[in-house]
Design an enzyme around this catalytic site. Structure first.
Site, PDB file in Angstrom:
ATOM      1  N   SER A   1       0.837  -1.202   0.000  1.00 54.35           N
ATOM      2  CA  SER A   1       0.000   0.000   0.000  1.00 54.35           C
ATOM      3  C   SER A   1       0.868   1.247   0.000  1.00 54.35           C
ATOM      4  CB  SER A   1      -0.868  -0.021   1.262  1.00 54.35           C
ATOM      5  OG  SER A   1      -1.434   1.259   1.506  1.00 54.35           O
TER       6      SER A   1
ATOM      7  N   TYR B   1      -1.083   0.206  10.138  1.00 54.60           N
ATOM      8  CA  TYR B   1      -1.300  -0.513   8.875  1.00 54.60           C
ATOM      9  C   TYR B   1      -0.100  -0.315   7.937  1.00 54.60           C
ATOM     10  CZ  TYR B   1      -3.566  -1.568   4.355  1.00 54.60           C
ATOM     11  OH  TYR B   1      -3.888  -2.066   3.117  1.00 54.60           O
TER      12      TYR B   1
ATOM     13  N   LYS C   1       2.596  -3.143   6.589  1.00 46.77           N
ATOM     14  CA  LYS C   1       2.876  -3.372   5.162  1.00 46.77           C
ATOM     15  C   LYS C   1       4.365  -3.150   4.867  1.00 46.77           C
ATOM     16  CE  LYS C   1      -1.286  -4.315   3.414  1.00 46.77           C
ATOM     17  NZ  LYS C   1      -1.577  -5.615   2.773  1.00 46.77           N
TER      18      LYS C   1
END
Lengths: 327, 327
Positions: free
Chosen positions: A126, A150, A154
């Site tokens: 991402s 998050y 990632k």
């Protein structure tokens, strides 16, 4: 060739499964088996080869070992807790997004040590691996300095994927997807939701709320192009990648104002008049920390192609989701 | 104030412990308790306050919980498997360098949730988080793209430290130490060993082997300056850091030829004549992937200071290790 999609019940997972079922090949090699896995049973599309749908828990080591024990040639790993949930639930985010991916890589390493198994592993990363302050555009060598858990998860998985690939344990490639637009379905509470809803709702004659200024810029790909990226990554001859296996995908940079202009060109003033401006400082604050645009030189040189224009992003939605009709 | 050093039996750990015992303060605040921990019992220096030496296993959750349960105000985490061993033993490297550090952060998080505990956590990272190709100098915003499992583990811990700090669970700071030169003690088999041995052995009248070309450049700090960095990091007012908590330390960039010239200036031709050139392609190949130099702007602006010159790096060794005598 056996292809496995993890996280196949999500929006991109469903579209990817349909694409693989329809084309039946990756890089000219026939798919003869497709395994679609998620925490809830994914829909199995019609195909000329066996499609198996299974449920599994990415946090359960036995489940993960069993999935990898099926020895897929290509694994496309989309399974994740989304950004908002990973921020709200620290433990769940790390358990799924970091430890789950590590369980997969460790299960692959165990099979590798047994018989040399070394599948292609396509990881959906991402642009959340980047955090402000950053330049616009962000180049391929810019530091990954996430501002969310998050994005941290990632970014860590990218590092693991590089190291496992460097050691020959897996044939990994990570792709950082732009924000998907127009995301089909109902409005959701994601802070990024308005980027899609200000287009999606007016296209079906409904009002939509715009919580930020028209000058806010962001980086986009249509769902169709996101699927293109995943299939291209699965097909890529990875010896071109060298040790840096993770790539920012090309996209379309557009301000909210440019999104609205494109909507006007494609669907007329009636559509744009349905956008209601209701500034929301909280959302504006979150979005201010997000990347505006990338110079995705490496990905472009490897054949990844963005949508042609923002107008095209809207037309793709009309074709793929609305049977070609605006109203 | 209770200070804990993890990895206190190593070379830097011993020098840091001696410094803390001698000065008895960090940032003007008195140390009233010093805990020195390692897998083998560290030496406890004389001090005006209690110094406790303990053994612990960074991979044992119960041990780690017990260490953090002592509630040190400042934790200086130097414990690690070195680069060569982490490359040779995949599992041990990840278990110690990644999972061990994560156990520490998780034990801190558990205490934080109980009573708001939030210690300063100084993490010894490494320039191994960078991998070729890179510019010289490497700036603060250059991508961390390690080419070893050790560098991968350090880069992951940096990301975790940023995320735990951003969430207010710990007050973290990571510092990427340059290659330590002159490393005291016996020659070892590390690929980087020659950077020290070509100086250390001639200073005591012994031959040393140089396996690479005189043009090879690298980035150095003396042991004394490395200790300065750790103490400065422990004292830093971290609100200046923002969300990027890990910093490349300033250093001295020197080619092997410049190292030898400095040796000549400080210790004379007799010393430099003891360096025997024996090219080793394997070592040359490894070293070719290492950073040559950094532009450590952020660290400099925060008051971290490199050695004054490479000559000084040699003089520090003569003062600190050889009682001021060259022989």
């Amino acid at each position: 060739m056996h292809v496995m999609v993890l996280g196949a019940a999500g929006m991109i997972g469903r579209k990817l499964s349909q694409r693989l079922a329809a084309t039946g090949e990756i890089d000219g090699k026939n798919i003869d088996r497709l395994t679609l896995a998620d925490t809830v049973a994914p829909e199995g599309p019609e195909a000329a080869f066996p499609v198996e749908t299974v449920t599994f828990d990415l946090c359960d080591p036995a489940d993960v070992v069993a999935m990898i024990g099926r020895k897929p040639d290509i694994i496309i790993h989309l399974a994740a807790i989304v950004s908002g949930e990973a921020e709200a639930d620290f433990e769940k985010g790390y358990a799924v997004n970091l430890d789950g991916t590590r369980l997969l890589l460790e299960a692959i390493r165990a099979e590798h040590e047994r018989d040399g198994y070394r599948p292609r592993f396509v990881f959906a990363s991402s642009i959340a691996v980047f955090g402000a302050p950053f330049p616009t555009p962000i180049g391929d060598e810019f530091v990954r300095a996430p501002l969310t858990s998050y994005g941290t998860q990632k970014a860590i998985c990218e590092l693991l994927l590089n190291d496992y690939s460097r050691r020959g344990l897996v044939d990994g490639i990570g792709i950082r997807l732009p924000t998907i637009c127009i995301r089909p379905g109902l409005p959701n509470k994601a802070a990024s939701g308005f980027f899609s809803s200000i287009l999606r709702e007016p296209l079906v004659g409904q009002e939509a709320v715009l919580p930020v200024a028209d000058t806010v810029r962001h980086w986009f790909a249509s769902p169709r192009t996101a699927v293109d990226f995943l299939v291209h990554a699965a097909a890529l001859h990875t010896e071109q990648l060298g040790p840096r296996r993770c790539l920012s995908m090309p996209g379309i940079m557009a301000s909210v104002g440019e999104q609205i202009e494109a909507l006007g060109r494609v669907a007329g003033d009636k559509a744009t008049s349905l956008i209601r401006r209701e500034p929301d400082e909280t959302i504006a604050g979150i979005v201010a920390g997000w990347p505006e645009g990338f110079e995705a030189k490496r990905a472009e040189s490897l054949g990844f192609r963005a949508d042609a224009s923002f107008d095209d992003i809207i037309r793709i939605h009309i074709t793929d989701e609305l049977d070609g009709k605006v109203g």
